[in-house]
Design an enzyme around this catalytic site. Sequence first.
Site, mmCIF file in Angstrom:
data_model
loop_
_atom_site.group_PDB
_atom_site.id
_atom_site.type_symbol
_atom_site.label_atom_id
_atom_site.label_comp_id
_atom_site.label_asym_id
_atom_site.label_seq_id
_atom_site.Cartn_x
_atom_site.Cartn_y
_atom_site.Cartn_z
ATOM 1 N N SER A 141 45.451 44.819 42.588
ATOM 2 C CA SER A 141 46.505 44.921 42.920
ATOM 3 C C SER A 141 47.015 44.249 41.033
ATOM 4 O O SER A 141 47.156 43.208 40.691
ATOM 5 C CB SER A 141 47.596 44.686 43.493
ATOM 6 O OG SER A 141 49.135 45.570 43.230
ATOM 7 N N GLY A 142 47.543 44.992 40.048
ATOM 8 C CA GLY A 142 47.932 44.321 38.730
ATOM 9 C C GLY A 142 47.129 43.967 38.290
ATOM 10 O O GLY A 142 47.524 43.506 36.696
ATOM 11 N N SER B 186 39.995 50.749 45.569
ATOM 12 C CA SER B 186 38.618 50.881 45.977
ATOM 13 C C SER B 186 38.214 48.937 46.107
ATOM 14 O O SER B 186 36.923 48.992 45.281
ATOM 15 C CB SER B 186 38.053 51.916 45.594
ATOM 16 O OG SER B 186 38.084 51.444 43.673
#
Lengths: 203, 203
Positions: free
Chosen positions: B39-40, B111
């Site tokens: 994330s990010g 994922s």
Amino acid sequence: MASQKTSSNVVWHHATITRETREELNGHKSAVLWFTGLSGSGKSTLAHAVEEALYKKGCRTFVLDGDNVRHGLCGDLGFSIEDRTENIRRVGEVAKLFTEAGTVVLTAFISPLKSDREAVRNIMPHGDFLEIYCAAVLDVCEERDVKGLYKKARAGEIPEFTGISSPYEAPVDPELEVNTGELSLEASAEKVLNLLTVRGIVT
Amino acid sequence: MASQKTSSNVVWHHATITRETREELNGHKSAVLWFTGLSGSGKSTLAHAVEEALYKKGCRTFVLDGDNVRHGLCGDLGFSIEDRTENIRRVGEVAKLFTEAGTVVLTAFISPLKSDREAVRNIMPHGDFLEIYCAAVLDVCEERDVKGLYKKARAGEIPEFTGISSPYEAPVDPELEVNTGELSLEASAEKVLNLLTVRGIVT
């Protein structure tokens, strides 16, 4: 230096390519042509004929049907009422994604329940969902029996077969009703293409 | 007369519009650009930047990400290991449909599991699935914290947050690794576009 180099990554990048820009690139609008009707009523046949005509006009199209959905995206689903509802829900969501991608998407599923079809209509922007009723009567569909399914259903080999042992709820006010039991394929396709022109989806 | 009029409906209508004819119309090949990373790490940002560059070349593209999938097609799924696997499976199946429609589809999902990504790779024809690892280290992603999720995860408000309380399995042999923690967005996008050119997907 590192912070300078990474600065452009930190800002959230808005999606600049939208449905509208795609439609502009394509030269036509997107929509969902939702074909519904009994097994053997000609949904897939008509959808592919319309797709072919649209392709010749340079339109971006895609047909969703049992062949490309039932073994993949919906491979985990069976044919109970609940699973059929979930099948139609997923197809509706995928159809919506295709419209966002600028595509004229044609779906060919029996989709026997009004409530399932209405649920799909309601996730779309108004005017995107065009319900096309392939209105061939049961006798004609059963006489054709292209896939031999009616014979199996009558023999009790297929439980909950639409029209035989499971209900088909005909659309009350579809965007288009095509008598695919009487009309030729060409005449049927012409009616669908005319709908798209009248709606300003293609020129 | 009636039998003559309906004759063309009886014959199964083969799909004449194929992936190949669509690719020809589009002037490029289709493929799945599968962005994976923490994330990010810039997956969505990079995907949208690449899409913008492709659009300018006249390519047909579509980005699948949490924004357009999590509330719709996968709205019934949560964030357990099982549900995340099913989420990725469905995204993979939809991505496959988009390649059949002639589109360059870009997916932006964490994922985190190798097995989930490999499962998607394996449903596609060889060469369609291009795994792009957005390789920003955790420190950089957490410092950015664009959505404030790391702060919440550290506070224990988000269970099973990838990189904090849930594993991220980095790709071993991705088609492309982009150091999105160091490179500018422009340089990152250039690497992806170069991959597409080398692979003969776009010119």
